[in-house]
Design an enzyme around this catalytic site. Structure first.
Site, PDB file in Angstrom:
ATOM      1  N   ASP A  24      28.797 -45.582  49.038  1.00 20.58           N
ATOM      2  CA  ASP A  24      28.064 -45.099  47.874  1.00 20.58           C
ATOM      3  C   ASP A  24      28.487 -43.678  47.531  1.00 20.58           C
ATOM      4  OD1 ASP A  24      26.268 -45.209  45.805  1.00 20.58           O
ATOM      5  OD2 ASP A  24      24.512 -44.768  47.030  1.00 20.58           O
ATOM      6  N   GLY A  25      28.524 -43.376  46.241  1.00 18.39           N
ATOM      7  CA  GLY A  25      28.754 -42.003  45.818  1.00 18.39           C
ATOM      8  C   GLY A  25      30.018 -41.770  45.015  1.00 18.39           C
ATOM      9  N   ASN A  26      30.755 -42.833  44.704  1.00 19.56           N
ATOM     10  CA  ASN A  26      31.986 -42.646  43.923  1.00 19.56           C
ATOM     11  C   ASN A  26      31.700 -42.032  42.550  1.00 19.56           C
ATOM     12  OD1 ASN A  26      33.547 -43.770  45.956  1.00 19.56           O
ATOM     13  ND2 ASN A  26      33.577 -45.804  45.049  1.00 19.56           N
ATOM     14  N   GLY A  27      30.668 -42.566  41.880  1.00 22.77           N
ATOM     15  CA  GLY A  27      30.336 -42.077  40.557  1.00 22.77           C
ATOM     16  C   GLY A  27      29.874 -40.631  40.572  1.00 22.77           C
ATOM     17  N   TRP A  29      30.628 -38.411  42.839  1.00 20.95           N
ATOM     18  CA  TRP A  29      31.788 -37.585  43.177  1.00 20.95           C
ATOM     19  C   TRP A  29      32.551 -37.222  41.906  1.00 20.95           C
ATOM     20  CZ3 TRP A  29      37.022 -37.706  42.494  1.00 20.95           C
ATOM     21  CH2 TRP A  29      37.793 -36.897  43.328  1.00 20.95           C
ATOM     22  N   HIS A  41      36.037 -44.073  41.790  1.00 21.76           N
ATOM     23  CA  HIS A  41      36.360 -45.315  42.495  1.00 21.76           C
ATOM     24  C   HIS A  41      37.794 -45.279  43.032  1.00 21.76           C
ATOM     25  CE1 HIS A  41      32.593 -46.998  41.318  1.00 21.76           C
ATOM     26  NE2 HIS A  41      32.883 -47.031  40.032  1.00 21.76           N
ATOM     27  N   LEU A 135      41.893 -56.161  64.029  1.00 26.47           N
ATOM     28  CA  LEU A 135      40.679 -55.811  63.284  1.00 26.47           C
ATOM     29  C   LEU A 135      40.421 -56.880  62.238  1.00 26.47           C
ATOM     30  CD1 LEU A 135      38.439 -53.802  62.249  1.00 26.47           C
ATOM     31  CD2 LEU A 135      40.197 -52.851  60.730  1.00 26.47           C
TER      32      LEU A 135
END
Length: 247
Positions: A24-27, A29, A41, A135
């Protein structure tokens, strides 16, 4: 034995088997830098690469990333289209690296809702990485935990109706086997970035006894050193699973 490259203070025998991220937090940023949300993004994709690399480096065998929720379809079409394009390029550009680094890609969610080009690149990447074992990277795409559980109830109800399932035999294990995540273990640790303190319809059943960590860091700024710090915090917690530990 998997080779690990751990920072000082991190114990190999107490690492989580499965870490899940709510990215969360791309926008925000991008907004802080007076940029278009799409730029956030794009920057966030770099944090994805770093977290994948860190998990392979530390020897964490399962990583799930909440990449696109069912609710995200309600965002402006321009932003959704940009996200789908970014996902397509990520899959295409990272495929060889995933193969080289032993990463197996899987996906959960309503995959049929994704654009054809995304599904094509996703299928190719999953096929080319299916034999990898270092992984397992699980992308939650067009994913919502409530819709997942509705689908699970419908499948079990259909089995009961057709006589394949005895209603009295329905238990937690059967529920888990009818979820999207039936092939991967429940997350030991769920990390959410950007300071928001909620699960936002993410792995609600699977996270029943997960340790949860919230950080104010916006996703594009998330670093390996902060990841290591969170893992140290995780190793200092006592996981009781509802039980009282005996002295």
């Amino acid at each position: 034995m998997m080779e690990r490259d751990l920072p000082e203070g991190l114990s190999a025998d107490r690492l989580p088997e499965h870490v899940a991220f709510i990215m969360d937090g791309n926008g925000r940023w991008a907004k802080k830098r007076v940029m278009n949300r799409v730029k956030g993004h794009e920057k966030g994709a770099g944090a994805v690469r770093q977290v994948v690399e860190t998990c392979t480096k530390f020897g964490i065998p399962y990583l799930t990333l909440y990449a696109f929720s069912t609710e995200n379809w309600q965002r402006p079409k321009k932003e959704v289209d940009a996200l789908m394009g970014l996902l397509t390029r990520f899959l295409r550009n990272e495929r060889k690296k995933l193969v080289k680094n032993g990463v197996r890609l899987t996906a959960i969610g309503e995959i049929d809702r994704l654009p054809e080009e995304v599904r094509h690149e996703l299928d190719l990447t999953m096929e080319e990485t299916r034999s990898n074992a270092r992984l397992t990277l699980c992308l939650a795409l067009s994913y919502g935990s409530r819709s997942e559980m509705v689908a699970m109830v419908q499948k079990i109800a259909e089995g009961v109706k057709e006589g394949r399932i005895d209603a009295a035999s329905v238990d937690e294990e059967m529920v888990s086997q009818h979820l999207f995540t039936r092939e991967i273990p429940d997350p030991d640790l769920v990390i959410r970035t950007s300071g928001e303190m909620r699960l936002s319809n993410f792995l609600l059943w699977q996270s029943a006894y997960s340790e949860i960590f919230f950080t104010d860091t916006l996703w594009p700024d998330f670093t390996e050193s902060e990841f290591a710090s969170i893992l140290k915090d995780y190793q200092g917690r006592e996981r009781r699973f509802g039980k009282v530990l005996q002295p």
